[in-house]
Design an enzyme around this catalytic site. Structure first.
Site, PDB file in Angstrom:
ATOM      1  N   GLY A   1     -48.804  45.204 -35.581  1.00 38.69           N
ATOM      2  CA  GLY A   1     -48.673  45.169 -34.131  1.00 38.69           C
ATOM      3  C   GLY A   1     -50.022  45.189 -33.444  1.00 38.69           C
ATOM      4  O   GLY A   1     -51.079  45.224 -34.089  1.00 38.69           O
ATOM      5  N   ASP A   2     -50.008  45.128 -32.122  1.00 39.88           N
ATOM      6  CA  ASP A   2     -51.228  45.190 -31.294  1.00 39.88           C
ATOM      7  C   ASP A   2     -52.174  44.021 -31.557  1.00 39.88           C
ATOM      8  O   ASP A   2     -53.385  44.138 -31.360  1.00 39.88           O
ATOM      9  CB  ASP A   2     -51.995  46.510 -31.519  1.00 39.88           C
ATOM     10  CG  ASP A   2     -51.102  47.726 -31.413  1.00 39.88           C
ATOM     11  OD1 ASP A   2     -50.374  47.820 -30.413  1.00 39.88           O
ATOM     12  OD2 ASP A   2     -51.129  48.577 -32.315  1.00 39.88           O
TER      13      ASP A   2
ATOM     14  N   LYS B   1     -50.424  39.553 -28.748  1.00 37.71           N
ATOM     15  CA  LYS B   1     -49.383  38.538 -28.547  1.00 37.71           C
ATOM     16  C   LYS B   1     -49.199  38.173 -27.074  1.00 37.71           C
ATOM     17  O   LYS B   1     -48.992  37.015 -26.737  1.00 37.71           O
ATOM     18  CB  LYS B   1     -48.059  39.048 -29.132  1.00 37.71           C
ATOM     19  CG  LYS B   1     -48.087  39.182 -30.651  1.00 37.71           C
ATOM     20  CD  LYS B   1     -46.802  39.768 -31.200  1.00 37.71           C
ATOM     21  CE  LYS B   1     -46.651  41.243 -30.903  1.00 37.71           C
ATOM     22  NZ  LYS B   1     -47.633  42.114 -31.560  1.00 37.71           N
ATOM     23  N   GLY B   2     -49.270  39.187 -26.195  1.00 38.61           N
ATOM     24  CA  GLY B   2     -49.032  38.937 -24.770  1.00 38.61           C
ATOM     25  C   GLY B   2     -49.975  37.892 -24.209  1.00 38.61           C
ATOM     26  O   GLY B   2     -49.556  36.970 -23.492  1.00 38.61           O
TER      27      GLY B   2
ATOM     28  N   GLY C   1     -46.238  47.235 -26.089  1.00 37.85           N
ATOM     29  CA  GLY C   1     -46.955  46.913 -24.862  1.00 37.85           C
ATOM     30  C   GLY C   1     -47.778  45.656 -25.037  1.00 37.85           C
ATOM     31  O   GLY C   1     -48.670  45.606 -25.870  1.00 37.85           O
ATOM     32  N   HIS C   2     -47.454  44.619 -24.271  1.00 36.32           N
ATOM     33  CA  HIS C   2     -48.205  43.362 -24.343  1.00 36.32           C
ATOM     34  C   HIS C   2     -49.120  43.284 -23.124  1.00 36.32           C
ATOM     35  O   HIS C   2     -48.660  43.226 -21.990  1.00 36.32           O
ATOM     36  CB  HIS C   2     -47.245  42.164 -24.398  1.00 36.32           C
ATOM     37  CG  HIS C   2     -46.490  42.094 -25.697  1.00 36.32           C
ATOM     38  ND1 HIS C   2     -45.565  41.113 -25.979  1.00 36.32           N
ATOM     39  CD2 HIS C   2     -46.549  42.888 -26.793  1.00 36.32           C
ATOM     40  CE1 HIS C   2     -45.082  41.314 -27.198  1.00 36.32           C
ATOM     41  NE2 HIS C   2     -45.660  42.386 -27.703  1.00 36.32           N
TER      42      HIS C   2
ATOM     43  N   ARG D   1     -22.163  50.585 -35.042  1.00 40.57           N
ATOM     44  CA  ARG D   1     -21.109  50.072 -34.154  1.00 40.57           C
ATOM     45  C   ARG D   1     -20.714  51.095 -33.083  1.00 40.57           C
ATOM     46  O   ARG D   1     -19.547  51.224 -32.723  1.00 40.57           O
ATOM     47  CB  ARG D   1     -19.890  49.604 -34.964  1.00 40.57           C
ATOM     48  CG  ARG D   1     -20.240  48.535 -35.986  1.00 40.57           C
ATOM     49  CD  ARG D   1     -19.048  48.053 -36.763  1.00 40.57           C
ATOM     50  NE  ARG D   1     -18.479  49.075 -37.634  1.00 40.57           N
ATOM     51  CZ  ARG D   1     -18.968  49.412 -38.821  1.00 40.57           C
ATOM     52  NH1 ARG D   1     -20.066  48.803 -39.280  1.00 40.57           N
ATOM     53  NH2 ARG D   1     -18.378  50.328 -39.552  1.00 40.57           N
TER      54      ARG D   1
ATOM     55  N   GLN E   1     -44.230  44.063 -31.764  1.00 41.89           N
ATOM     56  CA  GLN E   1     -44.771  44.751 -32.957  1.00 41.89           C
ATOM     57  C   GLN E   1     -45.355  43.730 -33.935  1.00 41.89           C
ATOM     58  O   GLN E   1     -45.890  42.723 -33.500  1.00 41.89           O
ATOM     59  CB  GLN E   1     -43.701  45.635 -33.617  1.00 41.89           C
ATOM     60  CG  GLN E   1     -43.359  46.884 -32.837  1.00 41.89           C
ATOM     61  CD  GLN E   1     -42.055  46.744 -32.077  1.00 41.89           C
ATOM     62  OE1 GLN E   1     -41.215  45.915 -32.361  1.00 41.89           O
ATOM     63  NE2 GLN E   1     -41.889  47.573 -31.080  1.00 41.89           N
TER      64      GLN E   1
ATOM     65  N   THR F   1     -40.776  49.863 -37.729  1.00 39.16           N
ATOM     66  CA  THR F   1     -39.919  49.909 -36.549  1.00 39.16           C
ATOM     67  C   THR F   1     -38.473  49.685 -37.001  1.00 39.16           C
ATOM     68  O   THR F   1     -38.199  49.592 -38.197  1.00 39.16           O
ATOM     69  CB  THR F   1     -40.377  48.873 -35.496  1.00 39.16           C
ATOM     70  OG1 THR F   1     -39.748  49.154 -34.251  1.00 39.16           O
ATOM     71  CG2 THR F   1     -40.107  47.446 -35.923  1.00 39.16           C
TER      72      THR F   1
ATOM     73  N   SER G   1     -59.550  33.731 -30.053  1.00 43.53           N
ATOM     74  CA  SER G   1     -59.793  34.486 -28.822  1.00 43.53           C
ATOM     75  C   SER G   1     -61.137  35.193 -28.927  1.00 43.53           C
ATOM     76  O   SER G   1     -61.442  35.826 -29.938  1.00 43.53           O
ATOM     77  CB  SER G   1     -58.677  35.505 -28.605  1.00 43.53           C
ATOM     78  OG  SER G   1     -58.974  36.320 -27.501  1.00 43.53           O
TER      79      SER G   1
END
Length: 425
Positions: A15-16, A19-20, A43-44, A146, A226, A241, A413
């Site tokens: 994760g981190d 992606k955002g 958090g993105h 369920r 994630q 997760t 990036s």
């Protein structure tokens, strides 16, 4: 008939990965952006025009014109947190009501799910997973057993259904001798306000909506939360997760057939980070790890927790690329390594005296990373606008990674802003 395409964008590490920002950069090429799993523990972060935004449940395509954004059935949604997030965006000029649809089949995170999360972590003691405490795990547990409450339930006899679920949770908490209900009434009141707020949005059968849009020739970008190494099946279990973060999760989390998927964009950092508990073979406990954390501002977008930092792990990345069928790699935060004399990359693990390039069942204690050292580029790349400006040492690093991972790195990036993104020809 001009059938639209579905591309998937997801994280390849813990994760981190950023992606955002990438969803925001790629969104102009798509008509629809859809989140397919996870909850407000993700958090993105996006930065552009001098503003910084952190999205938790809302897809990251929300800032690009009139694109349709969909919260899919695989997502778990907390109405109070969703209300706070959407209201904040509306205040900054981004009114989402006409361009954000929510799946009726998405499950609701109840206030008592957060209490269950807390109680279960306390019960585990030293073995705790290190959850964000947002109630994600207990919500997915209810879904699988369920017993879940879904967005579509808001439309029919909701309070009666909610009360029944709440009473069941309270009975479980009582059986666990849990008695920390401080502030619960206020949380519940805000949560019920969130339910009313959500009624402004369109609740849809997102599987039908997405497939209709594809038949109309619309292109869809599926946004994962994630990372692959946190996947409940393939991650570093049990420190994972509660959902499928991998490419297959886009099919189950949105109702898309696997034959519809085209490009799979896999996002990675030029190094590696992890938040919370769990194994991390390349973690650095020295000044180098601290330097990466400080330069990279490696603190959780939602939790503020310090991220653990280490060198890039190519064993784990090869595994993630294989499981997801990654077609295009995207490397984030390359600029964080601008000032290092030497860059290391883990190319294999040594476990019980045996060297392996395969990601093993257990990476807990006895995994020793085998490193290759490469010269650093010692150049500030944050102002660059094309790959022609890259220093030779950085090009060598890219070439080394592509050779090891057998997958092209298409986007790089070199800073947090939308404009600090270079597409390679």
């Amino acid at each position: 008939m001009n059938i639209g395409k579905v591309d998937v964008l997801l994280g390849l590490q813990w994760g981190d990965e950023g992606k955002g920002k990438v969803v925001d950069v790629l969104t102009p090429r798509y008509d629809v952006v859809a989140r397919f799993q996870g909850g407000p523990n993700a958090g993105h972060t996006l930065e552009f025009e001098g503003q910084k935004y952190v999205l938790r449940s809302i897809p990251s395509g929300i800032f690009q014109g009139g694109k349709l954004n969909i919260i899919g059935n695989g997502v778990v949604l907390a109405p109070d947190l969703f209300m706070a997030e959407a209201a904040e965006l509306a205040k900054s000029g981004h009114d989402l009501r006409n361009r954000l649809h929510i799946s009726k089949k998405a499950h609701l995170i109840m206030p008592t799910h957060r209490l269950l999360d807390k109680a279960q972590e306390l019960a585990k003691g030293k073995e705790k997973v290190g959850t964000t405490g947002k109630g994600i795990g207990p919500t997915y547990t209810d879904k699988i057993s369920r017993n879940g409450l879904r967005v579509g339930d808001i439309l029919d006899n909701f309070i009666e259904k909610y009360t029944a679920h709440k009473n069941r949770h309270l009975a479980i908490l009582k059986s666990m001798d849990f008695d920390d209900f401080a502030g619960f009434d206020d949380v519940e009141k805000k949560w019920l306000e969130g339910i009313e707020y959500m009624k402004q949005f369109q609740f849809v059968d997102s599987e039908h909506e997405i497939n209709h849009l594809l038949r109309e020739g619309k292109n869809v970008l599926c946004e994962g939360a994630q990372g692959t190494l946190l996947d409940v099946d393939f991650g570093s279990y049990p420190f994972v997760t509660s959902s499928n973060t991998i490419c297959a999760g886009a099919c189950t989390g949105l109702g898309i057939g696997p034959n519809k998927i085209g490009h799979v964009f896999g996002i990675m950092k030029a190094y590696c980070t992890r938040v919370g508990s769990g194994p991390f073979p390349t973690e650095l406990f020295d000044e180098t790890g601290k330097k990466i954390r400080d330069i990279g501002h490696e603190y959780g977008a939602v939790t503020g927790r310090e991220r653990r930092c280490g060198w890039i792990d190519l064993v784990a990345l090869r595994y993630a690329i294989m499981i997801n069928g990654v077609t295009d790699l995207i490397m984030m935060k390359s600029d964080v390594l601008d000032d290092f004399d030497t860059i290391k990359a883990c190319v294999a693990y040594r476990q019980n005296g045996v060297e392996t390039r395969d990601f093993p069942f257990n990476i807990e204690d006895d995994v020793e990373p085998v490193y290759v050292e490469l010269p650093g580029w010692k150049t500030d790349m944050t102002k660059y606008t094309s790959e022609e400006q890259f220093p030779e040492a950085f090009n060598n690093y890219i070439g080394f990674l592509e050779e090891q991972l057998e997958t092209p790195i298409k986007i790089i990036s070199i800073g947090p802003d939308r404009d600090q993104t270079i597409e390679r020809k």
